[in-house]
Design a protein around this motif. Sequence first.
Motif: not given
Length: 75
Positions: A17, A19, A22, A39-40, A43-44, A46, A63, A65
């Motif tokens: 997961v 940036p 997917v 998704h993380p 947002g940044t 890994r 989906t 987060y």
Amino acid sequence: MDDVSMVGLIGRVTGTVGPGLVGEVIVRVRGGAEHFLAHPAPGTARIERGTVVTVVEYLPPRTVYVTEAYDGQTV
């Protein structure tokens, strides 16, 4: 499954997961285990395969987060 019941569930990353990626996680839900696109949350970040994560947001139907469940600390 609604947003409230998914948030807070624990899962494990099965596909990295990060940036621009997917990723994929498996979460125990509805009496079994299901795969979700991931998704993380920050947002940044890994998040590598095998990491335990917490669902912080759910976007139906498949989906989520996620964020690392233990902030890299050993349990």
